[in-house]
Design an enzyme around this catalytic site. Structure first.
Site, PDB file in Angstrom:
ATOM      1  N   TYR A 149      -4.941  -2.370   8.190  1.00 24.18           N
ATOM      2  CA  TYR A 149      -6.165  -1.939   7.521  1.00 24.18           C
ATOM      3  C   TYR A 149      -7.005  -3.163   7.207  1.00 24.18           C
ATOM      4  O   TYR A 149      -6.501  -4.144   6.651  1.00 24.18           O
ATOM      5  CB  TYR A 149      -5.810  -1.201   6.225  1.00 24.18           C
ATOM      6  CG  TYR A 149      -7.000  -0.683   5.444  1.00 24.18           C
ATOM      7  CD1 TYR A 149      -7.798   0.341   5.953  1.00 24.18           C
ATOM      8  CD2 TYR A 149      -7.317  -1.209   4.192  1.00 24.18           C
ATOM      9  CE1 TYR A 149      -8.882   0.827   5.234  1.00 24.18           C
ATOM     10  CE2 TYR A 149      -8.410  -0.725   3.461  1.00 24.18           C
ATOM     11  CZ  TYR A 149      -9.185   0.294   3.988  1.00 24.18           C
ATOM     12  OH  TYR A 149     -10.253   0.773   3.269  1.00 24.18           O
ATOM     13  N   ASP A 244      -6.199 -11.616   8.358  1.00 22.79           N
ATOM     14  CA  ASP A 244      -6.699 -10.896   7.193  1.00 22.79           C
ATOM     15  C   ASP A 244      -5.653 -11.076   6.095  1.00 22.79           C
ATOM     16  O   ASP A 244      -4.634 -10.398   6.062  1.00 22.79           O
ATOM     17  CB  ASP A 244      -6.915  -9.419   7.533  1.00 22.79           C
ATOM     18  CG  ASP A 244      -7.355  -8.605   6.321  1.00 22.79           C
ATOM     19  OD1 ASP A 244      -7.382  -9.166   5.202  1.00 22.79           O
ATOM     20  OD2 ASP A 244      -7.662  -7.417   6.489  1.00 22.79           O
ATOM     21  N   LYS A 272      -8.594  -9.518  -3.399  1.00 22.65           N
ATOM     22  CA  LYS A 272      -7.575  -9.212  -4.412  1.00 22.65           C
ATOM     23  C   LYS A 272      -7.269 -10.382  -5.356  1.00 22.65           C
ATOM     24  O   LYS A 272      -7.995 -10.586  -6.315  1.00 22.65           O
ATOM     25  CB  LYS A 272      -6.309  -8.686  -3.724  1.00 22.65           C
ATOM     26  CG  LYS A 272      -6.600  -7.421  -2.889  1.00 22.65           C
ATOM     27  CD  LYS A 272      -5.371  -6.773  -2.333  1.00 22.65           C
ATOM     28  CE  LYS A 272      -5.661  -5.677  -1.325  1.00 22.65           C
ATOM     29  NZ  LYS A 272      -5.844  -4.331  -1.855  1.00 22.65           N
TER      30      LYS A 272
HETATM   31  N1  PMP Z   1      -7.726  -6.001   4.273  1.00 28.22           N
HETATM   32  C1  PMP Z   1      -6.511  -5.770   3.777  1.00 28.22           C
HETATM   33  C2  PMP Z   1      -5.326  -6.412   4.435  1.00 28.22           C
HETATM   34  C3  PMP Z   1      -6.342  -4.958   2.674  1.00 28.22           C
HETATM   35  O1  PMP Z   1      -5.105  -4.736   2.193  1.00 28.22           O
HETATM   36  C4  PMP Z   1      -7.481  -4.364   2.071  1.00 28.22           C
HETATM   37  C5  PMP Z   1      -7.367  -3.451   0.858  1.00 28.22           C
HETATM   38  N2  PMP Z   1      -6.168  -2.915   0.582  1.00 28.22           N
HETATM   39  C6  PMP Z   1      -8.738  -4.630   2.623  1.00 28.22           C
HETATM   40  C7  PMP Z   1      -8.825  -5.462   3.707  1.00 28.22           C
HETATM   41  C8  PMP Z   1      -9.974  -4.056   2.012  1.00 28.22           C
HETATM   42  O2  PMP Z   1     -10.206  -4.619   0.771  1.00 28.22           O
HETATM   43  P1  PMP Z   1     -11.087  -3.858  -0.335  1.00 28.22           P
HETATM   44  O3  PMP Z   1     -10.318  -2.637  -0.729  1.00 28.22           O
HETATM   45  O4  PMP Z   1     -11.232  -4.869  -1.427  1.00 28.22           O
HETATM   46  O5  PMP Z   1     -12.388  -3.524   0.294  1.00 28.22           O
END
Ligand code: PMP
Length: 432
Positions: A149, A244, A272
């Site tokens: 994701y 990511d 995060k």
């Molecule tokens: N990349 C990863 C690996 C994530 O775990 C997440 C959110 N869980 C995102 C992108 C998206 O981040 P956000 O929810 O802050 O938009």
């Protein structure tokens, strides 16, 4: 189903009202508990390793606001720094020195990052990095992995993990085929599949983006050689490698998964933890690539609240706390006890299970495994996970409400918290 032992009257009332006000009653899908029985708890406050709901129940929290709370919720130092910053105002929309401070900390910590741009969420960071990959290489196609994701931008909603996996959604309506046609996918841990995509799309692939340790299809670590292989393949085919690290950054190690595994990508996304519980994302990498971003270069990307002084403050204080000696050893130790304990209890109580942990990130699948990719993860008994989740909640333990999300620990979790969690798991698994 275990008998309900927690009061949930107020949670139910508030959630019922919320359903008339917001789609599904929530502002982010997994919060609705759809895959684990559909009755979420509504939070009132958080502190350290604990959360309290509106009915006054206390839980040990293994979600940590989905990652930011690695020092424990509402750490007194973070709160004090925020109070001080607040006195100077909430938003400048202009340069402030706090941006320099956090930028330097990120650049010092994350090997691939020579220059960084702050945004407001992980989604934004990944959207921007994709544009940058394309701008820099002049190529349009991108490889991502099934079950990974990268936020909810159109071009990533192809075989995505997290809520998309939890709800079993196909690619979302509203996403144009013309956009996703340049998103190529491969199974995680499958270098041959990646090589084949490069061969079939010679000189067309801008890069490969991945969660170096998957957290959005449940917890799936990279097989030995996988990250190395991707580094070699991307070099060979003139493409960029993007980690990511929105989830793994400052969690798997202070320098993220790239430090842990010793592989340096060209670009990295963060979120995060670097916001310490306030909305922050970031992307960064090689200086020659980052110099393409406006106004240094022609690739446009902007944000009204980007570099917000409160968000920068919470991030700076959180990273300062993480730099204390022994932090990651502590996190690894307690999380190891938790993950191993859960596996052992599953085995003793006769449940097929597999799982693992790296530093403060863990997972448990209700399947024999091994789980190397999303296809393997999907073999989990999700109905059983739902019953397990509810049972744990009723024992005062809050786990991520989906089989396809990793769990998180924090510096505030004590050995006693872990013991209590394992005791609860033994009770619940015995009666599943
Ligand atoms: N990349 C990863 C690996 C994530 O775990 C997440 C959110 N869980 C995102 C992108 C998206 O981040 P956000 O929810 O802050 O938009």
């Amino acid at each position: 189903m275990v008998n309900t032992t927690i009061r949930t009257t107020k949670s139910q009332e508030i959630f019922n009202s919320a359903q008339k006000l917001m789609p599904g009653g929530v502002n982010s899908p997994v919060r609705a508990f759809k895959s684990v029985g559909g009755q979420p708890i509504v939070f009132d406050r958080v502190k350290g390793a604990y959360i309290w709901d509106v009915d006054g129940n206390q839980y040990i929290d293994y979600v940590g606001s989905w990652g930011p709370a690695i020092c424990g919720h509402a750490h007194p130092d973070v709160i004090a720094a925020l109070h001080e910053a607040l006195e100077k105002g909430t938003s400048f929309g202009a340069p402030c020195v706090l941006e320099n401070v956090l930028a330097e900390m990120v650049i010092d910590a994350v090997k691939s990052i020579e220059m960084v741009r702050f945004v407001n969420s992980g989604t934004e960071a990944c959207m921007a990095v994709l544009r940058l990959m394309r701008a820099f290489t002049g190529r349009e196609k991108v490889i991502k992995f099934e079950g990974c994701y990268h936020g909810h931008a159109d071009m990533f909603l192809v075989k995505a993990g997290s809520g998309v996996a939890t709800l079993g959604l196909p690619d979302s309506p509203g996403v144009p085929k013309s956009v996703t046609s340049s998103t190529l996918t491969a199974p995680f841990n499958d270098l041959e599949a990646v090589k084949a995509l490069f061969e079939e799309n010679r000189d067309e692939i801008a890069g490969v983006i991945l969660e170096p340790v998957v957290g959005n299809a449940g917890f799936i670590p990279p097989d030995a050689g996988f990250l190395e292989g991707l580094r070699e393949l991307t070099h060979e085919y003139g493409a960029l490698l993007v980690f990511d690290e929105v989830m793994t950054g400052f969690r798997i190690a202070y320098g993220g998964a790239q430090e842990k595994f010793g592989i340096t990508p060209d670009l990295t996304t963060l979120g995060k933890v670097i916001g310490g519980g306030l909305p922050v994302g970031a992307y960064g990498g090689r200086q020659d690539i980052m110099s393409m971003v406006a106004p240094a270069g022609p690739m446009y990307q902007a944000g009204t609240l980007s570099g917000n002084p409160l968000a920068m403050t919470a991030g700076i204080k959180t990273l300062e706390l993480l730099r204390a000696p022994g932090t990651y050893e502590y996190l690894d130790n307690i999380t190891n006890k938790l993950a191993n304990g859960l596996l052992q209890i599953a085995q003793e109580t006769g449940h097929a299970a597999c799982g693992g942990q790296i530093s403060a990130m863990f997972g448990l699948f209700f399947t024999n495994g091994p789980v190397h990719n999303y296809e393997n993860a999907k073999k989990s008994d999700t109905a059983k996970f739902g019953r397990f989740h509810r049972g744990m909640l009723e024992h005062g333990i809050y786990l991520a409400p989906s089989q396809f999300e990793a769990g998180f620990t924090s510096l505030a979790h004590t050995e006693e918290d872990i013991e209590q969690t394992l005791q609860a798991a033994r009770d619940v698994m015995s009666s599943l």
